[in-house]
Design a protein around this motif. Structure first.
Motif, PDB file in Angstrom:
ATOM      1  N   PRO A 115       0.835  -1.201   0.000  1.00  0.00           N
ATOM      2  CA  PRO A 115       0.000   0.000   0.000  1.00  0.00           C
ATOM      3  C   PRO A 115       0.872   1.255   0.000  1.00  0.00           C
ATOM      4  CG  PRO A 115      -0.317  -1.272   2.032  1.00  0.00           C
ATOM      5  CD  PRO A 115       0.643  -2.021   1.171  1.00  0.00           C
ATOM      6  N   ARG A 116       0.403   2.258  -0.719  1.00  0.00           N
ATOM      7  CA  ARG A 116       1.167   3.501  -0.791  1.00  0.00           C
ATOM      8  C   ARG A 116       1.148   4.209   0.554  1.00  0.00           C
ATOM      9  NH1 ARG A 116      -0.943   6.137  -6.455  1.00  0.00           N
ATOM     10  NH2 ARG A 116      -0.148   4.498  -7.792  1.00  0.00           N
ATOM     11  N   SER A 117       2.277   4.791   0.847  1.00  0.00           N
ATOM     12  CA  SER A 117       2.350   5.536   2.103  1.00  0.00           C
ATOM     13  C   SER A 117       1.803   6.947   1.882  1.00  0.00           C
ATOM     14  CB  SER A 117       3.792   5.621   2.592  1.00  0.00           C
ATOM     15  OG  SER A 117       4.582   6.248   1.621  1.00  0.00           O
ATOM     16  N   THR A 118       1.269   7.489   2.924  1.00  0.00           N
ATOM     17  CA  THR A 118       0.715   8.841   2.850  1.00  0.00           C
ATOM     18  C   THR A 118       1.848   9.853   2.929  1.00  0.00           C
ATOM     19  OG1 THR A 118      -1.274   8.092   3.957  1.00  0.00           O
ATOM     20  CG2 THR A 118      -0.893  10.450   3.920  1.00  0.00           C
ATOM     21  N   LYS A 119       1.849  10.772   1.988  1.00  0.00           N
ATOM     22  CA  LYS A 119       2.843  11.845   1.995  1.00  0.00           C
ATOM     23  C   LYS A 119       2.152  13.124   2.434  1.00  0.00           C
ATOM     24  CE  LYS A 119       6.114  10.521  -1.629  1.00  0.00           C
ATOM     25  NZ  LYS A 119       6.689  10.955  -2.916  1.00  0.00           N
ATOM     26  N   ARG A 120       2.898  13.907   3.209  1.00  0.00           N
ATOM     27  CA  ARG A 120       2.379  15.203   3.665  1.00  0.00           C
ATOM     28  C   ARG A 120       3.263  16.291   3.084  1.00  0.00           C
ATOM     29  NH1 ARG A 120       1.938  15.721   9.715  1.00  0.00           N
ATOM     30  NH2 ARG A 120       0.507  17.378   9.145  1.00  0.00           N
ATOM     31  N   TYR A 121       2.627  17.227   2.432  1.00  0.00           N
ATOM     32  CA  TYR A 121       3.317  18.377   1.843  1.00  0.00           C
ATOM     33  C   TYR A 121       2.863  19.633   2.579  1.00  0.00           C
ATOM     34  CZ  TYR A 121       4.090  15.285  -2.198  1.00  0.00           C
ATOM     35  OH  TYR A 121       4.446  14.252  -3.006  1.00  0.00           O
ATOM     36  N   LYS A 122       3.843  20.519   2.884  1.00  0.00           N
ATOM     37  CA  LYS A 122       3.496  21.790   3.515  1.00  0.00           C
ATOM     38  C   LYS A 122       4.020  22.916   2.637  1.00  0.00           C
ATOM     39  CE  LYS A 122       3.794  24.579   7.636  1.00  0.00           C
ATOM     40  NZ  LYS A 122       4.286  24.722   9.000  1.00  0.00           N
ATOM     41  N   ASN A 123       3.078  23.745   2.183  1.00  0.00           N
ATOM     42  CA  ASN A 123       3.437  24.875   1.344  1.00  0.00           C
ATOM     43  C   ASN A 123       4.022  25.962   2.252  1.00  0.00           C
ATOM     44  OD1 ASN A 123       3.437  27.273  -0.175  1.00  0.00           O
ATOM     45  ND2 ASN A 123       1.661  26.599  -1.383  1.00  0.00           N
ATOM     46  N   PRO A 124       5.306  26.315   2.076  1.00  0.00           N
ATOM     47  CA  PRO A 124       5.927  27.322   2.953  1.00  0.00           C
ATOM     48  C   PRO A 124       5.379  28.734   2.721  1.00  0.00           C
ATOM     49  CG  PRO A 124       7.464  26.679   1.210  1.00  0.00           C
ATOM     50  CD  PRO A 124       6.265  25.809   1.085  1.00  0.00           C
ATOM     51  N   HIS A 125       4.749  28.953   1.600  1.00  0.00           N
ATOM     52  CA  HIS A 125       4.215  30.288   1.310  1.00  0.00           C
ATOM     53  C   HIS A 125       2.881  30.525   2.002  1.00  0.00           C
ATOM     54  CE1 HIS A 125       7.327  30.676  -1.752  1.00  0.00           C
ATOM     55  NE2 HIS A 125       6.947  29.501  -2.236  1.00  0.00           N
ATOM     56  N   THR A 126       2.060  29.480   2.087  1.00  0.00           N
ATOM     57  CA  THR A 126       0.720  29.644   2.653  1.00  0.00           C
ATOM     58  C   THR A 126       0.551  28.905   3.972  1.00  0.00           C
ATOM     59  OG1 THR A 126      -0.148  27.721   1.485  1.00  0.00           O
ATOM     60  CG2 THR A 126      -0.300  29.851   0.353  1.00  0.00           C
ATOM     61  N   GLY A 127       1.442  27.950   4.257  1.00  0.00           N
ATOM     62  CA  GLY A 127       1.316  27.153   5.474  1.00  0.00           C
ATOM     63  C   GLY A 127       0.302  26.018   5.325  1.00  0.00           C
ATOM     64  N   GLU A 128      -0.295  25.900   4.151  1.00  0.00           N
ATOM     65  CA  GLU A 128      -1.302  24.855   3.913  1.00  0.00           C
ATOM     66  C   GLU A 128      -0.629  23.489   3.849  1.00  0.00           C
ATOM     67  OE1 GLU A 128      -4.850  23.917   0.659  1.00  0.00           O
ATOM     68  OE2 GLU A 128      -3.450  25.543   0.287  1.00  0.00           O
ATOM     69  N   ILE A 129      -1.292  22.471   4.434  1.00  0.00           N
ATOM     70  CA  ILE A 129      -0.775  21.101   4.437  1.00  0.00           C
ATOM     71  C   ILE A 129      -1.720  20.223   3.614  1.00  0.00           C
ATOM     72  CG2 ILE A 129      -0.293  19.068   5.850  1.00  0.00           C
ATOM     73  CD1 ILE A 129       0.548  20.952   8.083  1.00  0.00           C
ATOM     74  N   VAL A 130      -1.111  19.399   2.752  1.00  0.00           N
ATOM     75  CA  VAL A 130      -1.877  18.451   1.914  1.00  0.00           C
ATOM     76  C   VAL A 130      -1.363  17.054   2.218  1.00  0.00           C
ATOM     77  CG1 VAL A 130      -2.283  17.674  -0.441  1.00  0.00           C
ATOM     78  CG2 VAL A 130      -2.325  20.099   0.083  1.00  0.00           C
ATOM     79  N   GLU A 131      -2.305  16.125   2.458  1.00  0.00           N
ATOM     80  CA  GLU A 131      -1.956  14.716   2.656  1.00  0.00           C
ATOM     81  C   GLU A 131      -2.493  13.927   1.465  1.00  0.00           C
ATOM     82  OE1 GLU A 131      -3.246  13.099   6.358  1.00  0.00           O
ATOM     83  OE2 GLU A 131      -2.147  14.568   7.541  1.00  0.00           O
ATOM     84  N   THR A 132      -1.644  13.107   0.848  1.00  0.00           N
ATOM     85  CA  THR A 132      -2.066  12.318  -0.309  1.00  0.00           C
ATOM     86  C   THR A 132      -1.268  11.024  -0.385  1.00  0.00           C
ATOM     87  OG1 THR A 132      -2.362  12.320  -2.697  1.00  0.00           O
ATOM     88  CG2 THR A 132      -0.488  13.536  -1.857  1.00  0.00           C
ATOM     89  N   LYS A 133      -1.876  10.011  -0.990  1.00  0.00           N
ATOM     90  CA  LYS A 133      -1.179   8.740  -1.222  1.00  0.00           C
ATOM     91  C   LYS A 133      -0.679   8.660  -2.664  1.00  0.00           C
ATOM     92  CE  LYS A 133      -3.227   5.851   2.273  1.00  0.00           C
ATOM     93  NZ  LYS A 133      -3.691   4.520   2.581  1.00  0.00           N
ATOM     94  N   GLY A 134      -1.092   9.581  -3.509  1.00  0.00           N
ATOM     95  CA  GLY A 134      -0.659   9.585  -4.898  1.00  0.00           C
ATOM     96  C   GLY A 134      -0.460  10.994  -5.382  1.00  0.00           C
ATOM     97  N   GLY A 135      -0.059  11.121  -6.626  1.00  0.00           N
ATOM     98  CA  GLY A 135       0.220  12.449  -7.163  1.00  0.00           C
ATOM     99  C   GLY A 135      -0.973  13.060  -7.872  1.00  0.00           C
ATOM    100  N   ASN A 136      -2.152  12.502  -7.694  1.00  0.00           N
ATOM    101  CA  ASN A 136      -3.316  12.984  -8.422  1.00  0.00           C
ATOM    102  C   ASN A 136      -4.201  13.863  -7.537  1.00  0.00           C
ATOM    103  OD1 ASN A 136      -4.826  13.177 -10.724  1.00  0.00           O
ATOM    104  ND2 ASN A 136      -5.969  11.302 -10.376  1.00  0.00           N
ATOM    105  N   HIS A 137      -3.602  14.622  -6.685  1.00  0.00           N
ATOM    106  CA  HIS A 137      -4.340  15.490  -5.772  1.00  0.00           C
ATOM    107  C   HIS A 137      -4.470  16.868  -6.427  1.00  0.00           C
ATOM    108  CE1 HIS A 137      -5.223  17.860  -2.172  1.00  0.00           C
ATOM    109  NE2 HIS A 137      -5.609  16.710  -1.610  1.00  0.00           N
ATOM    110  N   LYS A 138      -5.668  17.436  -6.372  1.00  0.00           N
ATOM    111  CA  LYS A 138      -5.963  18.688  -7.066  1.00  0.00           C
ATOM    112  C   LYS A 138      -5.040  19.825  -6.613  1.00  0.00           C
ATOM    113  CE  LYS A 138      -9.802  21.861  -7.867  1.00  0.00           C
ATOM    114  NZ  LYS A 138     -11.205  22.155  -7.601  1.00  0.00           N
ATOM    115  N   VAL A 139      -4.925  20.036  -5.310  1.00  0.00           N
ATOM    116  CA  VAL A 139      -4.106  21.137  -4.779  1.00  0.00           C
ATOM    117  C   VAL A 139      -2.637  20.891  -5.093  1.00  0.00           C
ATOM    118  CG1 VAL A 139      -3.399  22.352  -2.669  1.00  0.00           C
ATOM    119  CG2 VAL A 139      -5.788  21.652  -2.978  1.00  0.00           C
ATOM    120  N   LEU A 140      -2.204  19.624  -4.967  1.00  0.00           N
ATOM    121  CA  LEU A 140      -0.809  19.278  -5.243  1.00  0.00           C
ATOM    122  C   LEU A 140      -0.472  19.570  -6.711  1.00  0.00           C
ATOM    123  CD1 LEU A 140       1.669  18.084  -3.843  1.00  0.00           C
ATOM    124  CD2 LEU A 140       0.916  15.827  -4.582  1.00  0.00           C
ATOM    125  N   LYS A 141      -1.394  19.265  -7.605  1.00  0.00           N
ATOM    126  CA  LYS A 141      -1.176  19.565  -9.018  1.00  0.00           C
ATOM    127  C   LYS A 141      -1.064  21.078  -9.245  1.00  0.00           C
ATOM    128  CE  LYS A 141      -3.274  15.708 -11.489  1.00  0.00           C
ATOM    129  NZ  LYS A 141      -4.351  15.344 -12.415  1.00  0.00           N
TER     130      LYS A 141
END
Length: 118
Positions: free
Chosen positions: A76-102
């Motif tokens: 199973p894919r592991s969950t990745k957490r991304y934090k945008n340093p400009h906005t402080g927003e955090i996105v959690e996703t298991k794949g690269g097909n996340h709307k905000v991440l794109k």
């Protein structure tokens, strides 16, 4: 049509069919097929097998059903957490097909966004 003409027409058809039958009896391929059938029936009788049993046996050998494949299970894919340093927003996703991440990858570049993994 009179009964006599009907009789003669049927008689002519019968003669034609009898001639066709005689012609078929002389056909070598038909004779071989009839001999095969006779020998096959004798063999089935000798081994006490029905035509359906022989067909089932031959059909099962013809199909050669492949072994069912074991389902390939992936880790199973592991969950990745991304934090945008400009906005402080955090996105959690298991794949690269996340709307905000794109959106982030289009705006800041894929390499930059990958460096934001927590």
């Amino acid at each position: 049509m009179s009964r006599l003409s009907e009789f003669r027409a049927l008689e002519e058809k019968l003669r034609e069919q009898l001639q066709a039958l005689e012609d078929m009896k002389q056909d070598k391929a038909l004779q071989e097929e009839m001999q095969f059938e006779t020998e096959l029936r004798a063999l089935m009788e000798k081994h006490n097998q029905s035509p359906q049993a022989v067909i089932a046996l031959l059909d099962s050998n013809h199909r050669s059903v492949p072994e069912p494949k074991q389902p390939v299970s992936r880790k199973p894919r592991s969950t990745k957490r991304y934090k945008n340093p400009h906005t402080g927003e955090i996105v959690e996703t298991k794949g690269g097909n996340h709307k905000v991440l794109k959106q982030w990858k289009n705006e800041y570049g894929a390499e930059t966004v990958e460096s934001w993994v927590l």
